[in-house]
Design a protein around this motif. Structure first.
Motif, short mmCIF file in Angstrom:
data_model
loop_
_atom_site.label_atom_id
_atom_site.label_comp_id
_atom_site.label_asym_id
_atom_site.label_seq_id
_atom_site.Cartn_x
_atom_site.Cartn_y
_atom_site.Cartn_z
N CYS A 124 0.81 -1.23 0.00
CA CYS A 124 0.00 0.00 0.00
C CYS A 124 0.84 1.27 0.00
N GLY A 125 2.15 1.15 0.19
CA GLY A 125 3.03 2.31 0.14
C GLY A 125 3.19 3.05 1.46
N SER A 126 2.50 2.61 2.50
CA SER A 126 2.59 3.29 3.80
C SER A 126 3.98 3.11 4.41
N ASP A 127 4.43 4.15 5.11
CA ASP A 127 5.68 4.01 5.85
C ASP A 127 5.42 3.76 7.33
N ASP A 128 4.18 3.43 7.66
CA ASP A 128 3.78 3.09 9.03
C ASP A 128 3.97 1.58 9.21
N VAL A 129 5.22 1.17 9.43
CA VAL A 129 5.56 -0.24 9.49
C VAL A 129 6.20 -0.59 10.83
N THR A 130 6.06 -1.85 11.22
CA THR A 130 6.56 -2.35 12.50
C THR A 130 7.33 -3.64 12.27
N TRP A 131 8.40 -3.84 13.04
CA TRP A 131 9.10 -5.11 13.04
C TRP A 131 8.38 -6.05 13.99
N VAL A 132 8.12 -7.28 13.54
CA VAL A 132 7.47 -8.30 14.37
C VAL A 132 8.28 -9.59 14.29
N THR A 133 8.14 -10.43 15.29
CA THR A 133 8.83 -11.72 15.29
C THR A 133 7.93 -12.75 14.63
N ALA A 134 8.44 -13.36 13.58
CA ALA A 134 7.71 -14.43 12.90
C ALA A 134 7.80 -15.70 13.73
N GLY A 135 6.87 -16.61 13.49
CA GLY A 135 6.82 -17.85 14.25
C GLY A 135 7.94 -18.83 13.93
N GLY A 136 8.60 -18.66 12.79
CA GLY A 136 9.69 -19.55 12.41
C GLY A 136 9.25 -20.82 11.70
N ARG A 137 7.94 -20.91 11.42
CA ARG A 137 7.41 -22.06 10.68
C ARG A 137 7.26 -21.66 9.21
N ALA A 138 7.55 -22.61 8.33
CA ALA A 138 7.45 -22.34 6.90
C ALA A 138 7.16 -23.64 6.16
N THR A 139 6.85 -23.50 4.90
CA THR A 139 6.74 -24.65 4.00
C THR A 139 7.66 -24.40 2.81
N LEU A 140 8.11 -25.47 2.21
CA LEU A 140 8.99 -25.38 1.06
C LEU A 140 8.17 -25.00 -0.17
N TYR A 141 8.48 -23.87 -0.76
CA TYR A 141 7.75 -23.37 -1.93
C TYR A 141 8.42 -23.82 -3.23
N SER A 142 9.75 -23.71 -3.27
CA SER A 142 10.50 -24.08 -4.47
C SER A 142 11.97 -24.25 -4.08
N TYR A 143 12.72 -24.97 -4.89
CA TYR A 143 14.15 -25.13 -4.61
C TYR A 143 14.88 -25.62 -5.84
N VAL A 144 16.19 -25.52 -5.78
CA VAL A 144 17.08 -26.11 -6.76
C VAL A 144 18.22 -26.73 -5.96
N ILE A 145 18.70 -27.86 -6.42
CA ILE A 145 19.84 -28.51 -5.79
C ILE A 145 21.08 -28.12 -6.57
N SER A 146 22.02 -27.48 -5.88
CA SER A 146 23.27 -27.07 -6.51
C SER A 146 24.33 -28.13 -6.28
N HIS A 147 24.86 -28.64 -7.37
CA HIS A 147 25.94 -29.63 -7.29
C HIS A 147 27.29 -28.99 -7.56
N ARG A 148 27.28 -27.73 -7.97
CA ARG A 148 28.50 -26.98 -8.22
C ARG A 148 28.57 -25.86 -7.19
N PRO A 149 29.31 -26.07 -6.13
CA PRO A 149 29.29 -25.12 -5.02
C PRO A 149 29.84 -23.74 -5.37
#
Length: 147
Positions: free
Chosen positions: A49-74
């Protein structure tokens, strides 16, 4: 444990509250007080929305895997980690973030999309980087072993 040669993120004034949180073992994201939506990556105004009225909050630390790639070349600094997963996870607060998956052998069979994940932290230099591990690995770990 040997010193890590992995790249170390450099906090900026906009991201410092995020890195202060990770040092305390907390995953912090921003929430807009005007439209009540969470967002990530850190920035001074809400991307919705473009507002600068923002706050830092602590996330719960739970997530789900949305997408990934496996890198074999470090990439430099990750030579001892290959293969490794570069992933996008979706936090239960609805935001997505790029990270690495740890705590499991990195194979497609072990990384089904939507697998439940929990945040863990890896110290690199002066910062703690949020990574994600399968919830079962974190939930079964001895107290304090996941952070």
């Amino acid at each position: 444990m040997t010193a890590s040669h992995k790249p170390v993120p450099k906090p900026t004034p906009e991201t410092q509250p995020f890195w202060d949180g990770t040092a305390e073992g907390r995953l912090r994201i921003q929430r807009c007080d005007a439209c009540s939506r969470h967002y990530f990556y850190p920035r001074p105004a809400c991307p919705h929305c473009g507002s600068d009225d923002v706050t830092w909050v602590t996330a719960g630390g739970r997530a789900t895997l949305y997408s990934y790639v496996i890198s074999h070349r470090p990439a430099p600094g990750f030579e001892q980690d290959g293969p490794y997963a570069i992933a996008v996870v979706e936090l239960e607060e609805g935001v997505r973030m790029m990270t690495n998956i740890v705590g499991v052998e990195i194979t497609p069979e072990n990384l089904p999309l939507d697998i439940e994940l929990r945040v863990v932290f890896e110290q690199r230099g002066d910062v703690h980087v949020p990574l994600f591990a399968p919830a079962s690995a974190v939930d079964d770990a001895p107290t304090g072993a996941a952070t």
